[in-house]
Design a protein around this motif. Sequence first.
Motif, short mmCIF file in Angstrom:
data_model
loop_
_atom_site.label_atom_id
_atom_site.label_comp_id
_atom_site.label_asym_id
_atom_site.label_seq_id
_atom_site.Cartn_x
_atom_site.Cartn_y
_atom_site.Cartn_z
N PHE A 269 94.24 98.93 -38.56
CA PHE A 269 94.00 98.15 -39.78
C PHE A 269 95.31 97.96 -40.54
O PHE A 269 95.67 96.84 -40.91
N ILE A 270 96.02 99.03 -40.79
CA ILE A 270 97.28 98.95 -41.53
C ILE A 270 98.27 98.06 -40.81
O ILE A 270 98.95 97.23 -41.42
N ARG B 281 101.01 95.96 -46.95
CA ARG B 281 101.22 97.32 -46.43
C ARG B 281 102.04 98.16 -47.39
O ARG B 281 101.85 99.36 -47.51
N SER B 282 102.98 97.55 -48.11
CA SER B 282 103.85 98.30 -49.03
C SER B 282 103.07 98.92 -50.19
O SER B 282 103.56 99.84 -50.84
N HIS B 283 101.84 98.46 -50.43
CA HIS B 283 101.02 99.02 -51.51
C HIS B 283 100.24 100.27 -51.08
O HIS B 283 99.65 100.95 -51.91
N PHE B 284 100.24 100.56 -49.80
CA PHE B 284 99.57 101.75 -49.30
C PHE B 284 100.54 102.92 -49.32
O PHE B 284 101.75 102.75 -49.16
#
Length: 51
Positions: free
Chosen positions: A28-29, A37-40
């Motif tokens: 998923f990522i 992705r940078s927010h995870f």
Amino acid sequence: MEVMAPARHWHALQQERLGWAYRAYRRFIDSLSAEVRSHFISASEQQPPMW
């Protein structure tokens, strides 16, 4: 077929389920854009599970 004690059997199932969930999360990522992705939280910033 090996016969396992119930506790070992359930532990093996739990480990398999955790492995499946981790692989699904990674897919998923990896499917997200770099911006999203940078927010995870990265793996190095994650806290260990509380269980």
